[in-house]
Design an enzyme around this catalytic site. Structure first.
Site, PDB file in Angstrom:
ATOM      1  N   GLY A   1      32.848  37.214  29.214  1.00 47.33           N
ATOM      2  CA  GLY A   1      32.949  35.677  29.540  1.00 47.33           C
ATOM      3  C   GLY A   1      32.620  35.389  31.263  1.00 47.33           C
ATOM      4  O   GLY A   1      31.781  34.846  31.658  1.00 47.33           O
TER       5      GLY A   1
ATOM      6  N   ARG B   1      22.968  28.634  25.196  1.00 50.46           N
ATOM      7  CA  ARG B   1      23.410  28.987  24.006  1.00 50.46           C
ATOM      8  C   ARG B   1      22.611  27.670  22.770  1.00 50.46           C
ATOM      9  O   ARG B   1      22.196  28.393  21.380  1.00 50.46           O
ATOM     10  CB  ARG B   1      24.806  28.251  23.771  1.00 50.46           C
ATOM     11  CG  ARG B   1      25.668  29.450  24.382  1.00 50.46           C
ATOM     12  CD  ARG B   1      27.155  29.087  23.609  1.00 50.46           C
ATOM     13  NE  ARG B   1      28.002  29.850  23.869  1.00 50.46           N
ATOM     14  CZ  ARG B   1      29.197  30.057  23.618  1.00 50.46           C
ATOM     15  NH1 ARG B   1      29.766  29.183  23.961  1.00 50.46           N
ATOM     16  NH2 ARG B   1      29.999  31.789  23.925  1.00 50.46           N
TER      17      ARG B   1
ATOM     18  N   LYS C   1      42.414  43.163  34.748  1.00 49.62           N
ATOM     19  CA  LYS C   1      43.437  43.726  33.653  1.00 49.62           C
ATOM     20  C   LYS C   1      43.150  44.443  33.170  1.00 49.62           C
ATOM     21  O   LYS C   1      42.755  44.671  32.035  1.00 49.62           O
ATOM     22  CB  LYS C   1      44.390  42.519  33.157  1.00 49.62           C
ATOM     23  CG  LYS C   1      44.642  41.999  34.017  1.00 49.62           C
ATOM     24  CD  LYS C   1      45.946  40.807  33.508  1.00 49.62           C
ATOM     25  CE  LYS C   1      46.826  39.419  34.973  1.00 49.62           C
ATOM     26  NZ  LYS C   1      47.686  38.083  34.351  1.00 49.62           N
TER      27      LYS C   1
ATOM     28  N   GLY D   1      35.050  36.996  24.068  1.00 46.63           N
ATOM     29  CA  GLY D   1      35.853  37.616  22.702  1.00 46.63           C
ATOM     30  C   GLY D   1      35.324  38.278  21.473  1.00 46.63           C
ATOM     31  O   GLY D   1      35.623  39.041  21.316  1.00 46.63           O
TER      32      GLY D   1
HETATM   33  P1  ADP Z   1      35.191  38.989  31.714  1.00 46.81           P
HETATM   34  O1  ADP Z   1      35.649  37.328  31.257  1.00 46.81           O
HETATM   35  O2  ADP Z   1      33.790  39.419  31.186  1.00 46.81           O
HETATM   36  O3  ADP Z   1      36.030  40.028  30.322  1.00 46.81           O
HETATM   37  P2  ADP Z   1      37.960  39.252  33.021  1.00 46.81           P
HETATM   38  O4  ADP Z   1      38.858  38.139  32.561  1.00 46.81           O
HETATM   39  O5  ADP Z   1      37.787  40.815  33.211  1.00 46.81           O
HETATM   40  O6  ADP Z   1      36.210  39.733  32.256  1.00 46.81           O
HETATM   41  O7  ADP Z   1      37.615  39.693  34.580  1.00 46.81           O
HETATM   42  C1  ADP Z   1      36.787  39.305  36.140  1.00 46.81           C
HETATM   43  C2  ADP Z   1      37.841  38.161  36.547  1.00 46.81           C
HETATM   44  O8  ADP Z   1      38.471  39.508  37.726  1.00 46.81           O
HETATM   45  C3  ADP Z   1      37.031  37.392  38.197  1.00 46.81           C
HETATM   46  O9  ADP Z   1      37.709  36.375  37.899  1.00 46.81           O
HETATM   47  C4  ADP Z   1      37.410  38.888  38.974  1.00 46.81           C
HETATM   48  O10 ADP Z   1      37.611  37.675  40.781  1.00 46.81           O
HETATM   49  C5  ADP Z   1      38.332  39.220  39.022  1.00 46.81           C
HETATM   50  N1  ADP Z   1      38.390  40.556  39.728  1.00 46.81           N
HETATM   51  C6  ADP Z   1      37.595  41.140  40.026  1.00 46.81           C
HETATM   52  N2  ADP Z   1      38.224  42.861  40.888  1.00 46.81           N
HETATM   53  C7  ADP Z   1      39.025  42.175  41.335  1.00 46.81           C
HETATM   54  C8  ADP Z   1      40.083  42.797  42.623  1.00 46.81           C
HETATM   55  N3  ADP Z   1      39.816  43.391  42.995  1.00 46.81           N
HETATM   56  N4  ADP Z   1      40.669  41.757  42.510  1.00 46.81           N
HETATM   57  C9  ADP Z   1      41.530  40.734  42.374  1.00 46.81           C
HETATM   58  N5  ADP Z   1      40.604  39.990  40.220  1.00 46.81           N
HETATM   59  C10 ADP Z   1      39.583  40.825  41.014  1.00 46.81           C
END
Ligand code: ADP
Ligand code: MG
Length: 388
Positions: free
Chosen positions: A342, A38, A185, A365
């Site tokens: 993130g 950053r 999710k 975000g």
């Molecule tokens: P970002 O922050 O890049 O938008 P997310 O917050 O949506 O990404 O998701 C990241 C999380 O999803 C990670 O901590 C990862 O461990 C989890 N994850 C991905 N695939 C799985 C899985 N099959 N089972 C459990 N957790 C998962």
């Protein structure tokens, strides 16, 4: 066409004071800044304002002090590091050099309330406002929104670059364009999926997010992370995708384990054969082959969300393998690769390719809200100024 003014449009600002909003909400571990990205990315804006002979007052938030002063969240630790990385002296609070860092914006209760009185106070110290904090532009705060009503306002280089890259990826991309969405999710990403299916040719799903879609297709996902109350939503997204000529790709196979812990015993199974006592933690080799062949046919790739539980080894396998595959294709000029989020940025760093994509957004975000197709108030405020 740009709807906001950039630094190229600045009048003569020699001896004038620029109020510069940046994002110095840097990661700190054991009292040390653990990642300089950053800070480094602000260098072009700093250099250009310095070259124009301006005095710079820097505003940034740090953590969540919620309108109260707190020693722990003071920005006083940063000036020595900023001076070192930028190669210009940086003072703190009191003007001792050409660049001065002011205290944490969120020590003021008015910041998060977008208070015009606070904005006016800041504005009274300067002649020009420059916003270089794309990552906070999804918030209408006094230092990102209200302030633009009191000073001539411009977008800094980093802000402009983020907007240009994201526009290139989503609004007028080289086709075919593929989006890869993983993570944990769907409930946190419904808006994002809803907008993507209208804009991209192929949407590949991975991560735990895909488990919910697999369950919605009627398969048993065992103990996998899955939002069982979201099956209808998943079906709806699949239906809308069809109506928008967007192909959704679900995993074919996955890596399952009985326990979610480092180096847990694991096997590869087809998604139609996930044992009831196991959970899917990563994508399998057949899924990977399919994803690679789609990427081979794509000109633009937009990536958000890890493909597996990458923080727990070896369930980082698919994420690392694909990150490196995309990095190579990017190097060979076969694809334009854009990523953000993130955990996605951490996953790319873990894969050793953070600097090998066409563009990796440093905004979490704000990046997601941009992909959702939302208006970002911080950018809108700069644009409104332009038209008046
Ligand atoms: P970002 O922050 O890049 O938008 P997310 O917050 O949506 O990404 O998701 C990241 C999380 O999803 C990670 O901590 C990862 O461990 C989890 N994850 C991905 N695939 C799985 C899985 N099959 N089972 C459990 N957790 C998962
Ligand atoms: Mg996340």
């Amino acid at each position: 066409m740009k709807h906001y003014k950039t630094l190229e449009a600045l009048p003569d600002i020699k001896g004038k004071t620029v109020l510069l909003r940046v994002d110095l909400n840097v990661p700190v571990q054991h009292k040390k800044v653990s990642d300089l990205t950053r800070i480094k990315r602000l260098k072009p804006t700093i250099n250009s304002l310095i070259a124009k002979g301006a005095n710079i007052l820097i505003l940034s938030h740090f953590g969540r002090p919620k309108g109260h002063e707190s020693q722990e969240l003071s920005l006083s630790f940063l000036p020595p590091l900023l001076s070192e990385v930028w190669g210009h002296d940086v003072g703190f609070k009191e003007k001792t050099s050409q660049i001065t860092l002011l205290e944490n914006t969120r020590f003021h209760a008015g910041e998060e309330k977008n208070d015009p009185e606070l904005a006016k106070q800041w504005a009274s110290m300067a002649d020009i406002y420059v916003n270089d904090a794309f990552s906070v532009s999804h918030r209408a705060h006094a230092s990102t929104e209200a302030i633009t009503h009191f000073l001539p306002s411009y977008a800094g280089h980093l802000m402009d670059q983020e907007i240009q890259m994201l526009t290139a990826a989503l609004e007028k991309p080289q086709k075919p364009v593929t989006a890869l969405v993983g993570g944990s999710k769907i409930s946190t990403k419904i808006g994002l999926l809803g907008n993507l299916i209208k804009k991209v040719d192929v949407l590949i799903l991975g991560g735990a997010m895909a488990n919910t879609f697999i369950a919605a297709e009627g398969y048993d996902v065992g103990k996998s992370l899955c939002e069982h109350d979201m099956l209808e939503t998943a079906r709806n997204i699949m239906k809308q995708a069809k109506e928008n000529n967007c192909t959704i790709i679900l995993p074919k196979d996955c890596v399952v384990a009985e326990r979610f812990e480092p180096h847990a015993e694991h096997t590869i199974v087809s998604i139609s054969e996930i044992p009831a006592h196991t959970m899917a933690l990563d994508l399998g080799p057949q899924s990977m082959e399919q994803i690679k062949s789609i990427i081979d046919q794509s000109k633009t790739l937009l990536w958000n969300g890890p493909l597996g539980a990458f923080e727990t080894l070896p369930f980082d396998h698919a994420t690392v393998e694909l990150a490196q595959y995309v990095a190579q294709k990017t190097k060979d000029k076969e694809i334009i690769s854009i990523a953000g989020g993130g955990d996605t940025v951490s996953a790319l760093a873990h894969s050793g390719v953070k600097n090998k994509f066409t563009y990796v957004s440093s905004a979490g975000g704000a990046f997601l809200e941009w992909i959702e197709g939302k208006d970002l108030p911080g950018i809108k405020a700069l644009s409104l100024q332009q038209s008046t």
